[in-house]
Design a protein around this motif. Structure first.
Motif, mmCIF file in Angstrom:
data_model
loop_
_atom_site.group_PDB
_atom_site.id
_atom_site.type_symbol
_atom_site.label_atom_id
_atom_site.label_comp_id
_atom_site.label_asym_id
_atom_site.label_seq_id
_atom_site.Cartn_x
_atom_site.Cartn_y
_atom_site.Cartn_z
ATOM 1 N N ILE A 2 0.913 -1.409 0.253
ATOM 2 C CA ILE A 2 -0.169 0.102 0.005
ATOM 3 C C ILE A 2 0.348 1.131 0.071
ATOM 4 O O ILE A 2 1.697 1.589 0.430
ATOM 5 C CB ILE A 2 -0.749 -0.045 1.434
ATOM 6 N N VAL A 3 0.400 2.418 -0.978
ATOM 7 C CA VAL A 3 1.405 3.382 -1.415
ATOM 8 C C VAL A 3 0.460 4.188 -0.536
ATOM 9 O O VAL A 3 -0.216 4.272 -1.601
ATOM 10 C CB VAL A 3 2.079 3.940 -2.507
ATOM 11 N N ILE A 4 1.077 4.964 0.195
ATOM 12 C CA ILE A 4 0.063 6.514 0.700
ATOM 13 C C ILE A 4 0.909 7.954 0.600
ATOM 14 O O ILE A 4 2.525 7.821 0.849
ATOM 15 C CB ILE A 4 0.108 6.075 2.388
ATOM 16 N N ILE A 5 0.177 8.792 0.255
ATOM 17 C CA ILE A 5 1.294 9.622 -0.059
ATOM 18 C C ILE A 5 -0.113 10.847 0.547
ATOM 19 O O ILE A 5 -1.148 10.772 -0.459
ATOM 20 C CB ILE A 5 1.259 10.264 -1.613
ATOM 21 N N SER A 6 0.530 11.831 1.481
ATOM 22 C CA SER A 6 -0.261 11.925 2.082
ATOM 23 C C SER A 6 0.098 14.281 1.626
ATOM 24 O O SER A 6 1.200 14.390 2.114
ATOM 25 C CB SER A 6 -0.597 12.511 3.108
ATOM 26 N N ASP A 7 -0.884 15.573 1.831
ATOM 27 C CA ASP A 7 -0.312 16.353 2.236
ATOM 28 C C ASP A 7 -0.228 16.929 3.454
ATOM 29 O O ASP A 7 -1.772 16.504 4.075
ATOM 30 C CB ASP A 7 -0.884 17.293 0.909
ATOM 31 N N ASP A 8 1.362 16.743 4.361
ATOM 32 C CA ASP A 8 0.769 16.739 5.476
ATOM 33 C C ASP A 8 1.131 18.301 6.232
ATOM 34 O O ASP A 8 1.961 18.843 7.109
ATOM 35 C CB ASP A 8 1.679 16.002 6.313
ATOM 36 N N SER A 9 0.812 19.220 5.203
ATOM 37 C CA SER A 9 1.251 20.733 5.739
ATOM 38 C C SER A 9 0.443 20.718 6.967
ATOM 39 O O SER A 9 1.045 21.850 7.914
ATOM 40 C CB SER A 9 0.478 21.868 4.688
ATOM 41 N N LYS A 10 -0.639 20.061 7.160
ATOM 42 C CA LYS A 10 -1.189 21.001 8.120
ATOM 43 C C LYS A 10 -1.133 19.450 9.756
ATOM 44 O O LYS A 10 -0.379 20.134 10.709
ATOM 45 C CB LYS A 10 -2.315 21.265 8.016
ATOM 46 N N ASP A 11 -1.714 18.896 9.543
ATOM 47 C CA ASP A 11 -1.749 17.579 10.504
ATOM 48 C C ASP A 11 -0.458 16.759 9.505
ATOM 49 O O ASP A 11 -0.750 16.504 8.402
ATOM 50 C CB ASP A 11 -3.205 17.429 10.465
ATOM 51 N N ALA A 16 -0.573 9.067 10.318
ATOM 52 C CA ALA A 16 -1.269 8.113 11.052
ATOM 53 C C ALA A 16 -1.962 7.876 10.474
ATOM 54 O O ALA A 16 -3.004 6.528 11.687
ATOM 55 C CB ALA A 16 -2.642 9.128 11.171
ATOM 56 N N PHE A 17 -2.741 7.941 9.291
ATOM 57 C CA PHE A 17 -3.167 6.252 8.173
ATOM 58 C C PHE A 17 -2.096 5.156 8.331
ATOM 59 O O PHE A 17 -1.812 4.414 8.579
ATOM 60 C CB PHE A 17 -3.249 6.466 6.922
ATOM 61 N N GLU A 18 -0.705 5.114 8.802
ATOM 62 C CA GLU A 18 0.613 3.996 8.496
ATOM 63 C C GLU A 18 0.455 3.462 9.365
ATOM 64 O O GLU A 18 0.178 2.885 9.134
ATOM 65 C CB GLU A 18 0.991 4.567 8.092
ATOM 66 N N GLU A 19 0.164 4.316 10.414
ATOM 67 C CA GLU A 19 -0.167 3.556 11.935
ATOM 68 C C GLU A 19 -0.549 2.329 12.439
ATOM 69 O O GLU A 19 -0.636 0.961 12.037
ATOM 70 C CB GLU A 19 -0.144 4.554 13.034
ATOM 71 N N THR A 20 -2.095 2.624 11.813
ATOM 72 C CA THR A 20 -3.121 1.692 11.266
ATOM 73 C C THR A 20 -3.597 1.221 10.228
ATOM 74 O O THR A 20 -3.492 -0.370 10.886
ATOM 75 C CB THR A 20 -4.740 2.891 10.848
ATOM 76 N N THR A 24 -2.271 -3.973 10.937
ATOM 77 C CA THR A 24 -2.830 -4.745 10.473
ATOM 78 C C THR A 24 -1.949 -6.159 9.323
ATOM 79 O O THR A 24 -1.928 -6.604 8.241
ATOM 80 C CB THR A 24 -3.562 -4.693 9.489
ATOM 81 N N GLU A 25 -0.529 -5.715 9.677
ATOM 82 C CA GLU A 25 0.490 -6.550 9.123
ATOM 83 C C GLU A 25 0.418 -6.024 7.792
ATOM 84 O O GLU A 25 1.142 -6.839 6.973
ATOM 85 C CB GLU A 25 0.541 -7.889 8.696
ATOM 86 N N SER A 26 -0.089 -4.636 7.048
ATOM 87 C CA SER A 26 0.380 -4.667 5.274
ATOM 88 C C SER A 26 1.919 -4.188 5.182
ATOM 89 O O SER A 26 2.572 -3.201 5.870
ATOM 90 C CB SER A 26 -0.884 -3.391 5.212
ATOM 91 N N GLU A 27 2.114 -4.753 3.863
ATOM 92 C CA GLU A 27 3.721 -3.386 3.580
ATOM 93 C C GLU A 27 2.685 -2.140 3.237
ATOM 94 O O GLU A 27 2.131 -1.982 2.371
ATOM 95 C CB GLU A 27 4.020 -4.017 2.622
ATOM 96 N N VAL A 28 3.100 -1.187 4.097
ATOM 97 C CA VAL A 28 3.375 0.243 3.578
ATOM 98 C C VAL A 28 4.454 0.935 3.610
ATOM 99 O O VAL A 28 4.995 1.090 3.986
ATOM 100 C CB VAL A 28 2.126 0.716 4.483
ATOM 101 N N PHE A 29 3.967 1.462 2.334
ATOM 102 C CA PHE A 29 5.560 2.844 2.128
ATOM 103 C C PHE A 29 5.042 4.092 1.804
ATOM 104 O O PHE A 29 3.475 4.142 1.320
ATOM 105 C CB PHE A 29 5.305 2.385 0.486
ATOM 106 N N ARG A 30 5.156 5.090 1.969
ATOM 107 C CA ARG A 30 3.858 6.199 3.065
ATOM 108 C C ARG A 30 5.622 7.204 2.352
ATOM 109 O O ARG A 30 6.159 7.186 2.216
ATOM 110 C CB ARG A 30 3.974 6.901 3.824
#
Lengths: 178, 214
Positions: A2-11, A16-20, A24-30
């Motif tokens: 799973i790839v997460i790309i977020s605009d974290d300019s404010k929060d 937070a998504f990656e942590e959740t 679940t033992e998903s492979e995550v790249f952020r």
């Protein structure tokens, strides 16, 4: 993956998504799009010709494209800006053309395109506080058109109560169970 | 409308593409100057020009169903700066697909930007199959019989400072029939594959970035 790309300019939505998702033992790249050096698409056409499938702009998008090309799910997280996404996230979307399949196909009687490889699930999460109905509706419309043109699957979510852990967990779970 | 006070903003990275061609068609009637959105550096210097214009016309291509990132950045910058006092805003978006719905989000985006910033939204024009024109005159468009008069009417609205209804562009272009959809799909794919092969690539090979992972 799973790839997460977020605009974290404010929060720090992406973390937070990656942590959740990691629980679940998903492979995550952020990636935090606001911290990357990504130039706008120059519409040079090279990725559909001379360097087919490869963008020639030498910036941080190269490492992002390697990850997106091989992922099974892409989650774009952005503040809702005038019913769309922020420019940090839009730059990523524009530059994704190089991993698209430039050939045309027909879906529900209309001409569409697709993505290279096995295809991916495409999610958009729009964030904000007291977002107007018009902005929510435009954001959902954009995602609907995106999955149509990319022949992808996925959903869009609007989290309009500010940075809220409970909502983030719930949305991440829904994405996992899709 | 004060002719010298119209801002014609091209949101495309290409200076000779369809977005610029459409603005030039407007400029001939309304006067003013075409401003090209800088593709790098700060956008701050464009803000005073936007604030001082009485009418702003934005023309840009459709990337992934809406305007390109750089225009979104300009709108974010302009919104942070504020200082708008009822300027009139018109928008044009053109894209490759022959469907209005594929590109319409760009027009909604501009409308929502206007509503947030004390700007008078005056309407937009969605042009399908715009990419195929590649900067050539509108008279080469496949729906020229209906598109040309509709777009010229849109220009009249700008010149008069009156709102332009969505029905103007919606009624001017019809989605292709089933047979034409099939023909277009095959023809466009043939041209794309020819171009890929011309450069020595295999259109069926895994994407370059997937190969890069292995």
């Amino acid at each position: 993956m799973i790839v997460i790309i977020s605009d974290d300019s404010k929060d720090n939505w992406g973390a937070a998504f990656e942590e959740t998702l990691l629980q679940t033992e998903s492979e995550v790249f952020r990636f935090s799009s606001n911290k990357l050096d990504i130039k706008p698409c120059a519409a040079c056409g090279s990725c559909s010709g001379k360097t087919y499938g490869r963008c020639i702009i030498p910036d941080d998008m190269q490492q992002v494209l390697v990850k997106i090309a091989g992922c099974c799910s892409l989650i774009l997280i952005s503040p809702i800006v005038f019913g769309g996404v922020s420019h940090h996230i839009k730059k990523i979307m524009d530059r994704m053309a190089s991993i698209g399949d430039p050939r045309y196909r027909i879906n529900k009687g209309e001409i569409v395109k697709g993505m290279s490889g096995q295809g991916m699930n495409y999610y958009m999460v729009g964030t904000g506080n007291n977002i107007s109905e018009a902005e929510k509706s435009a954001f959902l419309y954009l995602h609907e058109e995106n999955i149509n043109i990319m022949s992808a699957k996925g959903r869009a979510f609007v989290l309009d109560k500010g940075f809220n852990r409970e909502l983030i967990n719930k949305t991440a779970q829904e994405i996992l169970h899709e | 409308m004060n002719k010298s006070n119209i801002m014609l903003l091209c949101a495309s990275p290409r200076s000779k593409g369809t977005s610029a061609m459409l603005l030039e068609r407007i400029r001939v009637v309304t006067g003013g100057e075409i401003v090209f959105l800088p593709q790098k550096g700060s956008l701050d210097k464009l803000i005073p020009a936007m604030q001082q214009a009485s009418t702003i016309v934005i023309s840009g291509p459709c990337y992934i169903n809406t305007y390109p990132a750089r225009l979104v950045e300009l709108l974010e910058t302009a919104s942070s700066a504020g200082g708008f006092t009822g300027q009139k805003l018109y928008g044009i978006i053109n894209g490759g697909m022959p469907y209005v719905h594929t590109h319409r989000h760009g027009i909604t985006l501009l409308q929502l930007f206007a509503e947030r910033n004390n700007i008078a939204w005056q309407g937009g024009f969605v042009l399908g199959v715009g990419a195929m024109l590649d900067g050539n005159p509108l008279e080469k468009h496949m729906d020229r019989k209906t598109i040309v008069p509709a777009f010229d009417m849109f220009i009249q609205h700008i010149a008069e400072g009156s709102p332009s209804p969505d029905s103007l562009y919606e009624q001017a272009q019809k989605p292709p029939s089933k047979i034409m959809t099939y023909v277009f799909s095959k023809l466009l794919t043939f041209l794309v594959v020819k171009r890929i092969k011309k450069h020595g690539h295999d259109p069926d090979a895994p994407n370059w970035y997937i190969r890069e992972q292995k």
